[in-house]
Design a protein around this motif. Structure first.
Motif, PDB file in Angstrom:
ATOM      1  N   GLU A 253      -8.195   3.321  -0.294  1.00  0.00           N
ATOM      2  CA  GLU A 253      -6.790   3.138  -0.620  1.00  0.00           C
ATOM      3  C   GLU A 253      -6.160   2.099   0.303  1.00  0.00           C
ATOM      4  OE1 GLU A 253      -2.816   5.934  -1.374  1.00  0.00           O
ATOM      5  OE2 GLU A 253      -4.699   6.820  -0.693  1.00  0.00           O
ATOM      6  N   ASP A 254      -5.243   1.313  -0.248  1.00  0.00           N
ATOM      7  CA  ASP A 254      -4.443   0.399   0.565  1.00  0.00           C
ATOM      8  C   ASP A 254      -3.362   1.212   1.267  1.00  0.00           C
ATOM      9  OD1 ASP A 254      -5.861  -1.868  -0.239  1.00  0.00           O
ATOM     10  OD2 ASP A 254      -4.623  -2.098  -2.027  1.00  0.00           O
ATOM     11  N   VAL A 255      -3.273   1.058   2.579  1.00  0.00           N
ATOM     12  CA  VAL A 255      -2.439   1.929   3.400  1.00  0.00           C
ATOM     13  C   VAL A 255      -1.438   1.119   4.214  1.00  0.00           C
ATOM     14  CG1 VAL A 255      -2.504   3.447   5.433  1.00  0.00           C
ATOM     15  CG2 VAL A 255      -4.139   3.776   3.564  1.00  0.00           C
TER      16      VAL A 255
ATOM     17  N   ALA B  72      -7.355   7.957   4.127  1.00  0.00           N
ATOM     18  CA  ALA B  72      -7.033   7.286   2.867  1.00  0.00           C
ATOM     19  C   ALA B  72      -7.662   5.895   2.822  1.00  0.00           C
ATOM     20  CB  ALA B  72      -5.516   7.184   2.708  1.00  0.00           C
TER      21      ALA B  72
ATOM     22  N   GLY C 230       0.834  -1.189   0.000  1.00  0.00           N
ATOM     23  CA  GLY C 230       0.000   0.000   0.000  1.00  0.00           C
ATOM     24  C   GLY C 230       0.869   1.238   0.000  1.00  0.00           C
ATOM     25  N   ARG C 231       0.228   2.400   0.073  1.00  0.00           N
ATOM     26  CA  ARG C 231       0.973   3.651   0.135  1.00  0.00           C
ATOM     27  C   ARG C 231       1.310   3.960   1.590  1.00  0.00           C
ATOM     28  NH1 ARG C 231       2.106   6.794  -3.788  1.00  0.00           N
ATOM     29  NH2 ARG C 231       0.442   5.928  -5.111  1.00  0.00           N
TER      30      ARG C 231
END
Length: 538
Positions: A382-384, A377, A365-366
């Motif tokens: 979003e993948d975190v 996020a 993820g980010r």
């Protein structure tokens, strides 16, 4: 006392006979250790029942039990030969939370309580000025943060009993803190009724050259290996280890520094494993060469360790087949079958950070270094990956939102490591200063097995139940017990869906043998949703 089902203030001498639900997990562990003659500083607890009433009516509840608290403090004084709030031999105490179900790091604790101006002078005279100064500094910093909420307009009271009352109130109130509520909601613990407060005589890991503090897991909570696992901090106190704010030495360093004490810790761990029939997480302090055990609880562990430990304890005769299958859930197996990195794929990606593997698994993820930004996020789809200098209980919502966790500081028994293992987030800890800046904003892959953070979203390889001897052994056990026998192949109806409703429907249709891609998950689903034979027998 009128209205309480049991005494609201209980001396923990090993013979209270009260349940874990009333005493809380921490006090119950102290009772077990004291009952078996282990070296535990004397302690008493205010029960979970008092917490429930306190949250509804704080002032009247604490007033109603305060005389018993004062009486129990007198008992601590007699047990230790020390005096609370005065010299020449002062008694300091820790005031710690203790819910019936362990909630690591979510509730508050105050250490070194009872130090006043006069007590500081007495500690200086009895020991050293450095020890007295260090202990008072630690107390004031913690009391300001926990009890006074960093309110600069309020002074830390110079009265030991005033400090004690303030700390008890703060621990009870932490039951409804946002981090505690988030944690209980995630683990479906909303019906767990409050925390006990444990008041225990302090022993000092910061006293001298032969002092320190540590955490020992009786088995490796990451892999399940039969080996001591933990951390040791010479000259420190327990909050530094479990918070992850300080880099520690492996617990085996104690073996080199104080071999006799190390062997005593291992012997205690073996005894507590036998008593608890499970791996233990033990907090201990060494005060000038003397071992003190502060806490024992069932160790939080990864899915891999859960499976291996269940099989190992079965082989050792501590638990039976039915207990093995109660401990291992379908979710554990699903976690173990998640795809993983191939060595060649890992080696081809740029290495951004390396630390200690704290929870196995792979996540991508980010990378976000701000908790609120990470939560936002994740809520946006979003993948975190959450990257922090170290995590604290206040970060638990961010950890739950993230797919993986990375820290700059802290070891394998830090808050980040313990909570990540419990919630199943691949984690790498102790990556060193600058790691957060190196990965912030980038797409990364966290490898909780290798202890690495690599750049990019890396391709993973799938696993099967057949690839693991542990899972094969577990499936053989399940096949002998489960109401639904599942197989990789054979002349049986095929069960593609292993959800609880599908498994119940198959059994209702009379299909006691089925074929499944994941037979172990199918059988565990049947056991955990339909019941073990022992539970259904008349």
């Amino acid at each position: 006392m009128a209205g309480f089902s049991a005494p609201p203030v209980v001396r923990l001498g090993g013979d209270s006979g009260l349940s874990r639900e009333l005493l809380g997990n921490k006090a119950h562990g102290i009772e077990v250790m004291r009952a078996h003659g282990m070296p535990v500083p004397p302690a008493f607890c205010i029960t979970t029942e008092v917490c429930g009433r306190f949250l509804a009516d704080p002032d009247h509840t604490l007033d109603a039990v305060w005389d018993q608290v004062v009486t129990a403090m007198g008992w601590l004084e007699r047990e230790t030969g020390r005096s609370f709030g005065r010299g020449p031999r002062p008694l300091l105490v820790s005031v710690r939370s203790g819910a019936a179900v362990s909630t690591p790091g979510m509730l508050d604790t105050v250490l070194n309580l009872g130090i006043t101006g006069a007590v500081h002078d007495a500690l200086t005279a009895a020991f050293t000025a450095n020890f007295a100064d260090d202990t008072r500094r630690r107390f004031c910093e913690m009391y300001r943060r926990i009890v006074l909420a960093d309110d600069d307009g309020v002074a830390v009271p110079d009265d030991a009993y005033g400090q004690l009352r303030g700390a008890i109130e703060a621990v009870f109130r932490s039951w409804n803190s946002s981090r505690a509520l988030t944690y209980r909601r995630h683990h479906n613990l909303d019906d767990v009724g409050g925390t006990a407060v444990v008041v225990q005589a302090m022993v000092f890991g910061n006293l001298g050259a032969l002092s320190g503090t540590g955490v020992l897991f009786s088995r490796n909570p990451i892999s399940g290996a039969d080996e001591p696992f933990g951390e040791w901090l010479p000259g420190g106190q327990g909050d530094e280890v479990v918070s992850g704010s300080t880099d520690c030495e492996p617990v085996t360093a104690l073996r080199d520094e104080q071999p006799a004490v190390y062997q005593q810790v291992l012997a205690a761990a073996r005894k507590l494993e036998q008593l608890g029939r499970d791996a233990q997480d033990i907090e201990f302090t060494v005060e000038e060469g003397r071992l003190w055990l502060l806490q024992t609880r069932t160790a939080k562990r990864s899915a891999q360790a859960e499976v291996r430990l269940a099989l190992r304890f079965r082989a050792e005769g501590l638990i039976d087949d039915a207990e093995v299958l109660r401990r291992v859930t379908p979710a554990h197996i699903e976690t173990l079958l998640l795809p993983s990195l191939r060595p060649a794929t890992r080696a081809a990606a740029p290495l951004l950070a390396r630390g200690l593997p704290a929870c196995p698994g792979v996540a991508w993820g980010r990378a976000y270094t701000d908790v609120e930004a990470a939560i936002d996020a994740a809520e946006g789809g979003e993948d975190v990956i959450l990257v922090r200098p170290s995590t604290s209980p206040e970060d638990v919502a961010g950890m739950l939102a993230a797919r993986g966790v990375v820290t700059e500081v802290g070891g394998v028994t830090s808050h980040a490591a313990v909570v990540s293992r419990e919630i199943g987030r691949p984690a790498v800890v102790g990556c060193g200063a600058g790691a957060a800046a190196a990965v912030a904003g980038k797409l990364v892959t966290v490898d909780g097995v290798a202890g690495e953070v690599r750049e990019g979203v890396l391709e993973l390889a799938a696993w099967s139940e057949r690839d693991s001897p542990d899972l094969t052994e577990l499936a053989d056990i399940a096949r002998a017990v489960s109401p639904l026998r599942a197989h990789h192949d054979g002349p049986y109806v095929r069960l593609d869906n292993v959800s609880p409703s599908a498994v119940r429907a198959a059994l209702a249709a009379g299909h006691t043998d089925v074929v499944s891609v994941t037979p172990l998950i199918a059988m565990l689903t049947a056991l955990h949703n339909v019941g073990h034979p022992s539970e259904n027998s008349p």
